[in-house]
Design a protein around this motif. Sequence first.
Motif, short mmCIF file in Angstrom:
data_model
loop_
_atom_site.label_atom_id
_atom_site.label_comp_id
_atom_site.label_asym_id
_atom_site.label_seq_id
_atom_site.Cartn_x
_atom_site.Cartn_y
_atom_site.Cartn_z
N CYS A 10 14.05 52.00 49.52
CA CYS A 10 14.79 50.76 49.27
C CYS A 10 14.85 50.50 47.78
O CYS A 10 13.99 50.93 47.02
CB CYS A 10 14.10 49.58 49.96
SG CYS A 10 14.11 49.70 51.74
N GLY A 11 15.86 49.77 47.37
CA GLY A 11 15.97 49.38 45.97
C GLY A 11 14.92 48.33 45.64
O GLY A 11 14.44 47.60 46.51
N GLY A 12 14.56 48.25 44.40
CA GLY A 12 13.58 47.27 43.97
C GLY A 12 14.17 45.87 43.91
O GLY A 12 15.38 45.68 43.94
N ALA A 13 13.31 44.90 43.87
CA ALA A 13 13.76 43.50 43.77
C ALA A 13 14.16 43.20 42.34
O ALA A 13 13.48 43.60 41.39
CB ALA A 13 12.66 42.57 44.22
N ALA A 73 19.31 48.48 37.38
CA ALA A 73 19.55 49.62 38.26
C ALA A 73 19.91 49.19 39.67
O ALA A 73 20.79 49.77 40.31
CB ALA A 73 18.32 50.52 38.27
N ASP A 74 19.21 48.21 40.21
CA ASP A 74 19.45 47.71 41.56
C ASP A 74 19.85 46.24 41.49
O ASP A 74 19.02 45.36 41.67
CB ASP A 74 18.19 47.86 42.43
CG ASP A 74 17.84 49.32 42.67
OD1 ASP A 74 18.78 50.09 42.92
OD2 ASP A 74 16.65 49.66 42.61
N PRO A 75 21.13 45.95 41.25
CA PRO A 75 21.53 44.55 41.09
C PRO A 75 21.47 43.78 42.40
O PRO A 75 21.60 44.34 43.49
CB PRO A 75 22.97 44.66 40.59
CG PRO A 75 23.45 45.96 41.08
CD PRO A 75 22.26 46.86 41.12
N MET A 76 21.26 42.50 42.28
CA MET A 76 21.26 41.60 43.42
C MET A 76 22.67 41.42 43.94
O MET A 76 22.89 41.21 45.13
CB MET A 76 20.69 40.25 42.95
CG MET A 76 20.36 39.28 44.03
SD MET A 76 19.48 37.88 43.32
CE MET A 76 20.77 36.68 43.27
N PHE A 77 23.65 41.50 43.05
CA PHE A 77 25.05 41.30 43.39
C PHE A 77 25.87 42.31 42.59
O PHE A 77 25.78 42.34 41.37
CB PHE A 77 25.45 39.87 43.03
CG PHE A 77 26.83 39.50 43.45
CD1 PHE A 77 27.12 39.27 44.77
CD2 PHE A 77 27.84 39.40 42.52
CE1 PHE A 77 28.40 38.94 45.15
CE2 PHE A 77 29.11 39.07 42.90
CZ PHE A 77 29.41 38.85 44.23
N GLN A 78 26.65 43.13 43.27
CA GLN A 78 27.43 44.15 42.58
C GLN A 78 28.79 43.56 42.18
O GLN A 78 29.65 43.32 43.02
CB GLN A 78 27.61 45.36 43.46
CG GLN A 78 26.31 46.07 43.74
CD GLN A 78 26.51 47.31 44.59
OE1 GLN A 78 27.62 47.68 44.92
NE2 GLN A 78 25.40 47.92 44.95
#
Length: 86
Positions: A10-13, A73-78
């Motif tokens: 899973c992507g990070g927070a 790297a792992d955005p909350m909203f793309q």
Amino acid sequence: MPPRGPVPACGGADWLGNLIFTAGAGALLASITYGIQPYGSRSTGWTNPYVLGGLATGAALLVAFCVAQTKVADPMFQLGLFRIRA
């Protein structure tokens, strides 16, 4: 029964994004709430300096949130989803 395999990572927070978004949305919503209430002799509080400052701060934080989401790297909203014209 589906075959069992390795669990995908899973992507990070995005803690910074969460913090900036929460602060920006909170400031904006609190300012709107206080802006519709009476201030001094006026029927609404849109001229209250705290309301104006809260609106400006909330808007600035939400702009900072959009900028921050393009950098992680792992955005909350793309934000790239807005480019799709479907």
